[in-house]
Design a protein around this motif. Structure first.
Motif, mmCIF file in Angstrom:
data_model
loop_
_atom_site.group_PDB
_atom_site.id
_atom_site.type_symbol
_atom_site.label_atom_id
_atom_site.label_comp_id
_atom_site.label_asym_id
_atom_site.label_seq_id
_atom_site.Cartn_x
_atom_site.Cartn_y
_atom_site.Cartn_z
ATOM 1 N N THR B 2 48.821 38.314 38.263
ATOM 2 C CA THR B 2 49.803 39.181 37.631
ATOM 3 C C THR B 2 49.010 40.128 36.737
ATOM 4 O O THR B 2 47.793 40.228 36.879
ATOM 5 C CB THR B 2 50.843 38.359 36.840
ATOM 6 N N SER B 3 49.688 40.858 35.862
ATOM 7 C CA SER B 3 48.931 41.729 34.973
ATOM 8 C C SER B 3 49.522 41.645 33.576
ATOM 9 O O SER B 3 50.726 41.469 33.414
ATOM 10 C CB SER B 3 48.945 43.177 35.474
ATOM 11 N N GLN B 12 45.722 45.031 32.493
ATOM 12 C CA GLN B 12 44.633 44.463 33.291
ATOM 13 C C GLN B 12 45.147 43.359 34.204
ATOM 14 O O GLN B 12 46.083 42.634 33.876
ATOM 15 C CB GLN B 12 43.497 43.958 32.414
ATOM 16 N N ALA B 13 44.532 43.277 35.387
ATOM 17 C CA ALA B 13 44.926 42.283 36.382
ATOM 18 C C ALA B 13 44.316 40.944 36.017
ATOM 19 O O ALA B 13 43.131 40.858 35.691
ATOM 20 C CB ALA B 13 44.450 42.705 37.765
ATOM 21 N N VAL B 14 45.136 39.880 36.037
ATOM 22 C CA VAL B 14 44.641 38.562 35.689
ATOM 23 C C VAL B 14 45.057 37.542 36.745
ATOM 24 O O VAL B 14 46.079 37.690 37.400
ATOM 25 C CB VAL B 14 45.159 38.085 34.313
ATOM 26 N N THR B 15 44.212 36.527 36.903
ATOM 27 C CA THR B 15 44.536 35.403 37.768
ATOM 28 C C THR B 15 45.045 34.268 36.896
ATOM 29 O O THR B 15 44.436 33.951 35.872
ATOM 30 C CB THR B 15 43.283 34.942 38.533
ATOM 31 N N VAL B 16 46.165 33.667 37.294
ATOM 32 C CA VAL B 16 46.747 32.553 36.546
ATOM 33 C C VAL B 16 46.247 31.259 37.167
ATOM 34 O O VAL B 16 46.437 31.027 38.357
ATOM 35 C CB VAL B 16 48.284 32.610 36.606
ATOM 36 N N ILE B 17 45.576 30.434 36.375
ATOM 37 C CA ILE B 17 45.020 29.183 36.893
ATOM 38 C C ILE B 17 45.529 28.027 36.043
ATOM 39 O O ILE B 17 45.477 28.082 34.804
ATOM 40 C CB ILE B 17 43.478 29.224 36.881
ATOM 41 N N LEU B 166 33.262 36.652 35.089
ATOM 42 C CA LEU B 166 34.705 36.710 34.851
ATOM 43 C C LEU B 166 34.957 36.435 33.374
ATOM 44 O O LEU B 166 34.230 35.672 32.747
ATOM 45 C CB LEU B 166 35.433 35.662 35.702
ATOM 46 N N ARG B 167 35.992 37.064 32.831
ATOM 47 C CA ARG B 167 36.265 36.898 31.402
ATOM 48 C C ARG B 167 37.583 36.153 31.203
ATOM 49 O O ARG B 167 38.561 36.415 31.898
ATOM 50 C CB ARG B 167 36.347 38.271 30.741
ATOM 51 N N VAL B 168 37.561 35.217 30.245
ATOM 52 C CA VAL B 168 38.788 34.507 29.886
ATOM 53 C C VAL B 168 39.624 35.436 29.024
ATOM 54 O O VAL B 168 39.192 35.848 27.943
ATOM 55 C CB VAL B 168 38.488 33.201 29.124
ATOM 56 N N GLY B 182 40.515 39.607 36.653
ATOM 57 C CA GLY B 182 39.995 39.781 38.001
ATOM 58 C C GLY B 182 40.412 38.652 38.924
ATOM 59 O O GLY B 182 41.264 37.837 38.597
ATOM 60 N N ALA B 183 39.791 38.621 40.100
ATOM 61 C CA ALA B 183 40.176 37.686 41.147
ATOM 62 C C ALA B 183 39.151 36.568 41.281
ATOM 63 O O ALA B 183 37.996 36.716 40.904
ATOM 64 C CB ALA B 183 40.309 38.418 42.474
ATOM 65 N N VAL B 184 39.610 35.427 41.800
ATOM 66 C CA VAL B 184 38.718 34.302 42.085
ATOM 67 C C VAL B 184 38.784 34.018 43.585
ATOM 68 O O VAL B 184 39.742 34.402 44.253
ATOM 69 C CB VAL B 184 39.104 33.042 41.272
ATOM 70 N N PRO B 185 37.760 33.333 44.155
ATOM 71 C CA PRO B 185 37.770 33.073 45.590
ATOM 72 C C PRO B 185 38.919 32.165 45.994
ATOM 73 O O PRO B 185 39.354 31.315 45.217
ATOM 74 C CB PRO B 185 36.426 32.389 45.851
#
Lengths: 118, 196
Positions: B2-3, B12-17, B166-168, B182-185
């Motif tokens: 999401t962003s 900024q685009a973020v990956t939710v983990i 990658l930044r937290v 950003g994106a993760v694999p």
């Protein structure tokens, strides 16, 4: 609730804007940061599309500036929006008004919706 | 993904983990295993889907069976077997980290997609069906073989990939969520390992 909507809920600003539709003429007061000064700039134009859902929902405003078409895509959840004012309600028959890009002058006008259901 | 907007109003685009809580299922030490490491487990699994040896392994740590087990060498925080580790104990906002995962599988692909070859680049001048062919793979009587490691078509993706730098962006500890710029694999819902 899935985690993405949870995150969007947590990061939401909680600001509400007046509702508008494609075809409406609006003024967006946009906050611009120059160094340490903050300035408000108005952008007036027609809404030609609304897309997306949740926190990533955006709208596109198009205006003619000195004979050149200018479009801005603005996220609804942007903290830089100071205010949105709806000036005219437009009468249009589609959700995306990209045909306006090919029209100039009087043809590019949008008819006004005079009778609006409360 | 999401962003979100940062403090300066930039989107900024973020990956939710979903990160943890992970359970320590084994502590490896120099005396017993020859190196220092922690084995962490995450993601609940049904009791009956776990094999008998796995059930025993998790019972020793006092937890239910988990879907994913990973080993972390020289873990910075001291933990005993059966302890849980939460996001906020390990990571902090603004930190640079890397993510390890299994990339999305793309099947058997040609050299243009797999290795970034340019292709032929024109359709006329003698070409008719060679547009994405690899071209020559070697010389003639010397060396009379194709060198090992010559880049060719083959399985693409579905392999271990590490993305660095990658930044937290933010940590939401109530739901064990970490947001990474950003994106993760990997595909949605897959497992990733985050390293400092």
């Amino acid at each position: 609730m899935d985690l993405i909507s949870y995150v969007q809920e947590q990061t939401a600003l909680g600001k509400t804007h007046p509702s508008f539709r494609p075809g409406d003429n609006i003024v967006v007061s946009y906050r611009i940061v120059e160094g340490d000064k903050v300035r408000i700039q108005d952008f007036r134009g027609d809404v030609i599309q609304i897309k997306g859902t949740g926190a990533t929902r955006t709208f596109t405003v198009r205006k003619m500036s000195n004979g050149v078409g200018v479009e801005r895509i603005i996220p609804f959840s942007s903290p830089n929006i100071d205010e949105i004012k709806v000036l005219k309600r437009g009468k249009v028959r589609r959700a995306k008004l990209f045909y306006l890009r090919d029209l100039v002058g009087k043809k590019a006008r949008i008819k006004e919706r005079k009778f609006i259901k409360a | 993904m999401t962003s979100i907007f940062d403090a300066t109003g930039r989107n900024q685009a973020v990956t939710v983990i979903e990160l943890g809580p992970c359970v320590v299922t084994q502590v490896k030490t120099t005396d017993t295993d020859g190196y220092e490491a922690l084995q962490l487990a995450f993601g609940d699994m049904r009791e009956k889907s776990a094999s008998q040896p796995l059930r025993g392994h998790f019972a020793a740590a006092g937890t239910s069976p988990k879907r994913k087990v990973a080993e972390f060498r020289d873990f910075a925080i001291d933990k005993a077997i059966g302890d849980t580790i939460r996001v906020e104990e390990v990571f902090e906002e603004g930190e640079k980290i890397s993510a390890v995962g299994t990339s999305k599988g793309k099947g058997f692909q040609g050299v243009v997609k797999r290795h970034g070859f340019g292709g032929v680049g024109q359709r006329t001048h003698g070409q008719h069906n060679r547009g994405r062919a690899p071209g020559s793979v070697g010389a003639s009587s010397y060396p009379s073989k194709v060198f090992k490691g010559m880049r060719m078509a083959g399985q693409t993706g579905n392999q271990r990939v590490k993305t660095g730098n990658l930044r937290v962006v933010r940590i939401l500890p109530e739901q064990n969520v970490i947001l990474i710029k950003g994106a993760v694999p990997g595909h949605k819902g897959s497992f990733v390992i985050l390293e400092k």
